[in-house]
Design an enzyme around this catalytic site. Sequence first.
Site, PDB file in Angstrom:
ATOM      1  N   ARG A 123       0.802  -1.042   0.110  1.00  0.00           N
ATOM      2  CA  ARG A 123       0.009  -0.160   0.127  1.00  0.00           C
ATOM      3  C   ARG A 123       0.870   1.345  -0.007  1.00  0.00           C
ATOM      4  O   ARG A 123       0.409   2.443   0.565  1.00  0.00           O
ATOM      5  CB  ARG A 123      -0.873  -0.118   1.017  1.00  0.00           C
ATOM      6  N   LYS A 135       3.456  11.316 -11.219  1.00  0.00           N
ATOM      7  CA  LYS A 135       2.467  10.546 -12.083  1.00  0.00           C
ATOM      8  C   LYS A 135       2.975   9.265 -12.220  1.00  0.00           C
ATOM      9  O   LYS A 135       4.575   9.045 -13.015  1.00  0.00           O
ATOM     10  CB  LYS A 135       2.287  11.203 -13.426  1.00  0.00           C
ATOM     11  N   GLU A 140      10.149  18.351 -24.652  1.00  0.00           N
ATOM     12  CA  GLU A 140       9.414  18.523 -23.317  1.00  0.00           C
ATOM     13  C   GLU A 140       9.733  19.867 -22.672  1.00  0.00           C
ATOM     14  O   GLU A 140       9.164  20.547 -22.086  1.00  0.00           O
ATOM     15  CB  GLU A 140       9.485  17.438 -22.327  1.00  0.00           C
ATOM     16  N   LYS A 194       8.123  22.930 -13.501  1.00  0.00           N
ATOM     17  CA  LYS A 194       7.152  21.940 -13.333  1.00  0.00           C
ATOM     18  C   LYS A 194       6.909  21.835 -11.928  1.00  0.00           C
ATOM     19  O   LYS A 194       5.801  21.560 -11.369  1.00  0.00           O
ATOM     20  CB  LYS A 194       7.620  20.510 -13.875  1.00  0.00           C
ATOM     21  N   GLU A 253      -3.863  17.152 -10.516  1.00  0.00           N
ATOM     22  CA  GLU A 253      -4.295  17.455 -12.041  1.00  0.00           C
ATOM     23  C   GLU A 253      -5.868  17.786 -12.054  1.00  0.00           C
ATOM     24  O   GLU A 253      -6.636  17.238 -12.748  1.00  0.00           O
ATOM     25  CB  GLU A 253      -3.869  16.298 -12.983  1.00  0.00           C
ATOM     26  N   ARG A 265      -2.661  22.172 -13.490  1.00  0.00           N
ATOM     27  CA  ARG A 265      -1.625  21.317 -13.832  1.00  0.00           C
ATOM     28  C   ARG A 265      -1.937  20.363 -15.299  1.00  0.00           C
ATOM     29  O   ARG A 265      -0.994  20.131 -15.896  1.00  0.00           O
ATOM     30  CB  ARG A 265      -1.600  20.020 -12.835  1.00  0.00           C
ATOM     31  N   ASN A 275      -0.171  19.189 -20.298  1.00  0.00           N
ATOM     32  CA  ASN A 275      -0.513  18.255 -21.352  1.00  0.00           C
ATOM     33  C   ASN A 275      -0.500  19.081 -22.576  1.00  0.00           C
ATOM     34  O   ASN A 275      -0.841  18.334 -23.632  1.00  0.00           O
ATOM     35  CB  ASN A 275      -1.812  17.529 -20.890  1.00  0.00           C
ATOM     36  N   HIS A 278       0.069  16.798 -25.574  1.00  0.00           N
ATOM     37  CA  HIS A 278      -0.048  15.280 -25.397  1.00  0.00           C
ATOM     38  C   HIS A 278      -1.496  14.785 -25.894  1.00  0.00           C
ATOM     39  O   HIS A 278      -1.550  13.581 -25.841  1.00  0.00           O
ATOM     40  CB  HIS A 278       0.106  15.269 -23.995  1.00  0.00           C
ATOM     41  N   HIS A 298      -0.472  11.594 -27.735  1.00  0.00           N
ATOM     42  CA  HIS A 298      -1.034  10.375 -27.203  1.00  0.00           C
ATOM     43  C   HIS A 298      -1.659   9.443 -28.304  1.00  0.00           C
ATOM     44  O   HIS A 298      -1.511   8.304 -28.425  1.00  0.00           O
ATOM     45  CB  HIS A 298      -1.455  10.405 -25.941  1.00  0.00           C
ATOM     46  N   HIS A 321       7.914   8.904 -27.486  1.00  0.00           N
ATOM     47  CA  HIS A 321       7.041   9.789 -26.863  1.00  0.00           C
ATOM     48  C   HIS A 321       7.266  11.327 -27.204  1.00  0.00           C
ATOM     49  O   HIS A 321       6.386  12.164 -27.600  1.00  0.00           O
ATOM     50  CB  HIS A 321       7.168   9.791 -25.468  1.00  0.00           C
TER      51      HIS A 321
END
Length: 383
Positions: free
Chosen positions: A136, A158, A200, A241, A251, A255, A259, A262, A266, A281
């Site tokens: 956990r 993330k 990026e 960032k 997010e 935030r 993206n 993206h 993606h 990517h």
Amino acid sequence: MSSVPAATADAPAAPRSHVRVELGARGYDIVIGPGLIDAAGEEIARRLPGVRAAIVTDTTVAGLHYERLSIALRAAGIDHVQIVVPPGETTKSFAQLTDVVDQIIGARLERGDVVIALGGGVIGDLAGFASAIVRRGMGFVQMPTTLLAQVDSSVGGKTGINSPRGKNLIGAFHQPALVLSDTALLDTLSPREFAAGYAEIAKMALIDRPDFFAWLDANREAIFTGGPERVESVRQSCIAKAAVVAADEREEGSRALLNLGHTFGHALEAAVGYDAKRLVHGEGVAIGTVLAHRFSAKLGLCLPADAERCEAHFAAVGLPTRISEIPGAPLDVATLMAGIGQDKKVRRGSLTFILTRGIGQAFIASDVAPAGVEAFLTEELTR
């Protein structure tokens, strides 16, 4: 050299910098500079005394960097095991996650121990997700070895794996305890990998830092050849960032600006089946960021000259800027729209894009009409 945009951090840019991600009791340091892999043991032991570790890496990175890290950890008295997975985006799968989790548990690591991600964004995402779910939630240290990971995926918590239906659809927010970005390791990257990471950096500037983008315009050649400009570009990206993550960790608002490019990117990655020979990517981000600017211009939100400047910047460093530059079988609108429809930024069926009013003026656009996106992509596929 052009002046560097003003920013604050705990230490000078060279030879080693500290940028703090302010998240209260869960805040952590990003340490940036050359030679950090040899100092990793002391950096970790000082902050996390008494831990044992599982080092998750891939076969390529293990051959280049594992022994140096192992020596550094042993010198600091940190007992550790190695977990090696195949390289590439397809490693972000349930099968590999299961294997990594099983090995961590098999090594009898406890909740208070740490998982160290030694590699690029794929390793960071996979190892971070494993650390989030074993017992956990275990400790987690990011040691990014690619430019893309150093400026983006290693910061912000993330973690996750891909679904056949889309990228990063399975995961958790799980902040690292520490990020160690050894900029000397970037010398081992291929020109293509380095350029993909640079996408990026440029994206970060295009969100809300027009001065940083102007600095990149003036210094991009020096960033690619190495030296203080390279370290400074990593530092500035991490500062940017860290500020966004501190303001909106999960997010739920601003935030989402990270993206930029993206949603398109993606969808392009999914359309080629995450085949790195066709598209990695950062290349998807480059094309996606240009598409976001061109779409914004088509909607009358920004000037066509802004989209042209964005495209010229990416093209100047050898990055693709058009869908037609992706090798292999041509892509089709239906496939791309299906990928966009599965994007994590979809809300109750409505499309959300990060669009722009100009260089460094990105904003969140909700309720974007799918028909408009489809018409735009139909045009783009003929370019």
